[in-house]
Design a protein around this motif. Structure first.
Motif, PDB file in Angstrom:
ATOM      1  N   SER A  38       0.827  -1.207   0.000  1.00 33.61           N
ATOM      2  CA  SER A  38       0.000   0.000   0.000  1.00 33.61           C
ATOM      3  C   SER A  38       0.861   1.256   0.000  1.00 33.61           C
ATOM      4  N   ASP A  39       1.943   1.231   0.803  1.00 35.58           N
ATOM      5  CA  ASP A  39       2.842   2.388   0.842  1.00 35.58           C
ATOM      6  C   ASP A  39       3.546   2.590  -0.492  1.00 35.58           C
ATOM      7  N   HIS A  42       1.193   4.194  -3.146  1.00 35.86           N
ATOM      8  CA  HIS A  42       0.648   5.510  -2.799  1.00 35.86           C
ATOM      9  C   HIS A  42       1.203   6.584  -3.735  1.00 35.86           C
ATOM     10  N   GLU A  69      -7.330   2.869   3.396  1.00 35.53           N
ATOM     11  CA  GLU A  69      -6.155   3.727   3.393  1.00 35.53           C
ATOM     12  C   GLU A  69      -5.559   3.854   1.997  1.00 35.53           C
ATOM     13  N   LEU A  70      -5.588   2.749   1.221  1.00 41.31           N
ATOM     14  CA  LEU A  70      -5.004   2.750  -0.127  1.00 41.31           C
ATOM     15  C   LEU A  70      -5.862   3.514  -1.127  1.00 41.31           C
TER      16      LEU A  70
END
Length: 381
Positions: A38-39, A42, A69-70
């Motif tokens: 996910s990071d 981003h 969050e994604l």
């Protein structure tokens, strides 16, 4: 057991517009890898990028929070509502619940901390107000006791002599040994200190006057009142407080009886009788303790001690000490009973008010004794 497939998210740029394909199991077991993925993704897609959730496998709360969050709550909501989305209803509900919760959540705002000086003044103000309220309650309770006493004096048939005698035994006779022992030792200590100080001035003979003055005017009644505040006021509070917690006082009122007449008045009358007697015993014990030290350390015989006592000490000093005893007794009993009626209904409340009754009784006794000492000194008595 069904094998698990780690979750994945790939950005497909071969189609127009670009499409983000989410597949595999987004669960807690793969949380670390999914968080790194996910990071990494981003910022690689924009608002025009479509999201394909049809390959999504198992999903739990941890995976749903990473998807929110994604993708963001708005994009995720659009994707789950898209006609081409084949995501099961349970997963859609889970995603909707998670992104709704994350959207509604806000970090609580910490209340601004007041200045230390303001906090100190606030605590002082609350303490002063509490003392004022307690004083008003005590004055009102004293008035209620006096009113009950006057009503009872006009109706002798309603006098309850048996409880009064029982409380006299508990508060007076049972306390006599400790009062006598304590005042005897204090009298010995006062005589010893007086002899030590006065010896350097060649005035050791005045140790007799020091012991007699101190115990007849102050120490006899003051030590006795403090002992009664710690022993009797606490007992009154615990007894009435336990009855209040067990709803026995409500039962007394239901039977048409007056708790003031049944519980408070016998205790007040008993202490009014017991405290002056204990004060007289304390005066004797203190003087005897001083006489023993004088006989052993100063070679003042008991006969000489008594002759000096009779020559130098007037009866007014004895009366000054004794006149304070009934006042202290009344206030100690009133404070003890009032704190008992304040008990709410728990054992903790009984303990708190028992402690409060002892503190208040000792405080009232010492303050009134200081005021009385100044008054008698100014009057020359």
């Amino acid at each position: 057991m069904t094998p698990t497939t780690p979750g994945s998210a790939q950005l497909d740029t071969t189609v127009t517009p670009a499409q983000l394909r989410v597949a595999g199991d987004w669960t807690l077991a793969h949380y670390t890898a999914l968080k790194q993925l996910s990071d990494a993704l981003h910022g690689q897609y924009d608002a025009s990028t479509r999201v394909d959730l049809n390959g999504l496998g198992a999903l739990d709360t941890a995976g749903a929070s990473l998807l929110v969050e994604l993708l963001g709550s708005e994009r995720l909501g659009q994707s789950t509502e898209h006609p081409d989305c084949t995501l099961p209803a349970a997963d859609r509900a889970l995603l909707k619940t998670v992104y709704g919760a994350l959207t509604d959540f806000c970090v609580p705002v910490k209340a601004p901390q007041a200045n230390v000086g303001i906090q100190l003044l606030s605590r002082i103000g609350r303490a002063v107000d509490a003392v004022w309220q307690d004083t008003l309650q005590l004055l009102g309770f004293i008035g209620l006791i006096l009113e009950t006493l006057v009503r009872g004096a006009l109706r002798p048939k309603r006098w309850r002599l048996t409880p009064v005698v029982a409380h006299i035994e508990q508060t007076g006779l049972d306390a006599a040994p400790i009062v006598a022992l304590l005042t005897f030792l204090v009298g010995a200590v006062v005589a010893f200190l007086g002899a030590t100080v006065l010896k350097s001035f060649g005035a050791s003979i005045f140790t007799v006057d020091l012991v007699a003055f101190s115990f007849l005017r102050e120490f006899g009644v003051l030590l006795t009142a403090i002992l009664m505040a710690g022993r009797t006021a606490s007992a009154f509070t615990a007894q009435i407080g336990s009855m209040k917690a067990n709803e026995e006082i409500d039962a007394i009122r239901t039977l048409g009886l007056d708790p003031m007449e049944l519980l408070v008045l016998p205790r007040v009358l008993a202490l009014l009788v017991a405290l002056p007697m204990l004060t007289f015993l304390a005066m004797l014990s203190g003087i005897i303790g001083g006489a023993v030290v004088c006989a052993l350390s100063l070679d003042i015989s008991p006969a000489m001690f008594l002759s000096l006592l009779q020559a130098d000490i007037g009866v007014q000093h004895f009366l000054v000490g004794m006149v304070k005893a009934p006042i202290f007794a009344f206030l100690i009993a009133a404070v003890g009973c009032l704190e008992g009626f304040k008990v709410s209904g728990s054992a903790e409340s009984v303990g708190a008010h028992t402690t409060s009754s002892v503190v208040q009784s000792i405080f009232v006794v010492i303050v009134l004794d200081a005021v009385a000492a100044l008054f008698f000194m100014e009057m020359g008595w």
